[in-house]
Motif scaffolding. Structure first.
Motif, PDB file in Angstrom:
ATOM      1  N   GLU A  54       0.835  -1.329   0.044  1.00 56.27           N
ATOM      2  CA  GLU A  54       0.165   0.043   0.119  1.00 56.27           C
ATOM      3  C   GLU A  54       0.838   1.087   0.119  1.00 56.27           C
ATOM      4  N   LEU A  55       0.496   1.976  -0.853  1.00 56.69           N
ATOM      5  CA  LEU A  55       1.513   3.337  -0.849  1.00 56.69           C
ATOM      6  C   LEU A  55       0.488   4.829  -0.732  1.00 56.69           C
ATOM      7  N   ASN A  56      -0.674   4.369   0.045  1.00 56.37           N
ATOM      8  CA  ASN A  56      -1.482   5.410   0.138  1.00 56.37           C
ATOM      9  C   ASN A  56      -1.439   6.382   1.645  1.00 56.37           C
ATOM     10  N   LYS A  57      -0.222   5.846   2.105  1.00 62.22           N
ATOM     11  CA  LYS A  57      -0.177   6.420   3.985  1.00 62.22           C
ATOM     12  C   LYS A  57       1.185   6.900   3.770  1.00 62.22           C
ATOM     13  N   THR A 231       4.727  -2.237   2.880  1.00 63.67           N
ATOM     14  CA  THR A 231       5.588  -1.080   2.516  1.00 63.67           C
ATOM     15  C   THR A 231       6.552  -0.760   3.578  1.00 63.67           C
TER      16      THR A 231
END
Length: 256
Positions: A54-57, A231
């Motif tokens: 996940e790269l949204n945080k 991540t």
């Protein structure tokens, strides 16, 4: 059989006792092929849930990285500054026996505690956050570098020290001009290694609430956000690799 490769009766007895103890330990700790096989299967399912990362945080991730680097650098600097007097205190060729015993006892106490254990204690003392992590890694730095520094001092040539003492030089003069020039290259090597070690340990102490990216990792586990865990783990690996490259480059530059 060559005589050099023959086992004595005592060596055979020690080997047999060691193997017996290993077998008993495996049985008493419930280590079995069935549990290992089940673990591989569960591990494979767990890794499958981690992809894609996940790269949204990224804000949470970068905050953790920043704290991790700050903890490692501050702990290394403060720990090295404290290791200097502790190492001098623990060196038998500079300090009288009572002071040497006090220095060695302090070093042993610092070395006895794993950074995670120290972090738990400091979290209880000063609360959650990076300060607890810094203090825990300072203790680890003093234990490691202080011991190596004291050992290095005990191995130096006594002639410059004796010559300076014969001229009436003060203790600080002997340290500054007779001791430190001989141990400075080794101390720099200790410092670079400890910085690399603190980078790794700073990711662990966060798991117990002492700041850094370890805290973000633990929180992601609690939220079952395994994609974000992937991540974070990739970021931790990248930090360690980059730190290793930088430290090795610094060592080579100093050797030149």
């Amino acid at each position: 059989m060559n005589a050099a490769f023959r086992w004595s009766g005592l060596e055979k007895a020690v080997l047999a006792a060691t193997l017996a103890y290993v077998a008993w330990s495996l049985a008493s700790l419930d280590v079995s092929a069935e549990r290992l096989a089940a673990g591989w299967e569960q591990g494979a399912r767990f890794i499958g849930r981690m992809f894609p990362p996940e790269l949204n945080k990224m804000d949470e991730l970068w905050q953790g990285i920043k704290e991790t680097l700050q903890i490692a650098v501050l702990a290394t600097v403060v720990g090295l500054l404290l290791s200097l007097p502790v190492g001098l205190l623990a060196a038998s060729n500079l300090s009288p026996k009572p002071l040497r015993l006090a220095g060695r006892t302090l070093i042993a106490a610092c070395r006895a505690l794993h950074p995670v254990i120290s972090a738990i204690l400091f979290v209880k003392a000063v609360g959650f956050g990076p300060l607890a992590g810094i203090l825990a890694l300072v203790v680890a730095t003093v234990g490691f570098v202080g011991k190596l520094f004291a050992d290095a001092i005990e191995e130096i040539s006594p002639k410059p020290i004796e010559a300076m003492r014969a001229t009436g030089a003060s203790f600080m003069g002997v340290v500054l001009f007779g001791v430190l020039p001989q141990v400075a290259p080794r101390f720099v090597g200790f410092a670079t290694y400890q910085l690399d070690s603190n980078l790794r340990n700073s990711t662990m102490v966060g798991i117990v609430g002492a700041g850094g990216i370890g805290g973000a990792l633990f929180a992601a586990f609690l939220r079952y956000e395994y994609s974000f865990v992937a991540t974070i783990l990739a970021t931790v690996i990248a930090i360690i690799v980059v730190g290793e490259v930088v430290v090795n480059a610094a060592r080579k530059a100093m050797d030149v």
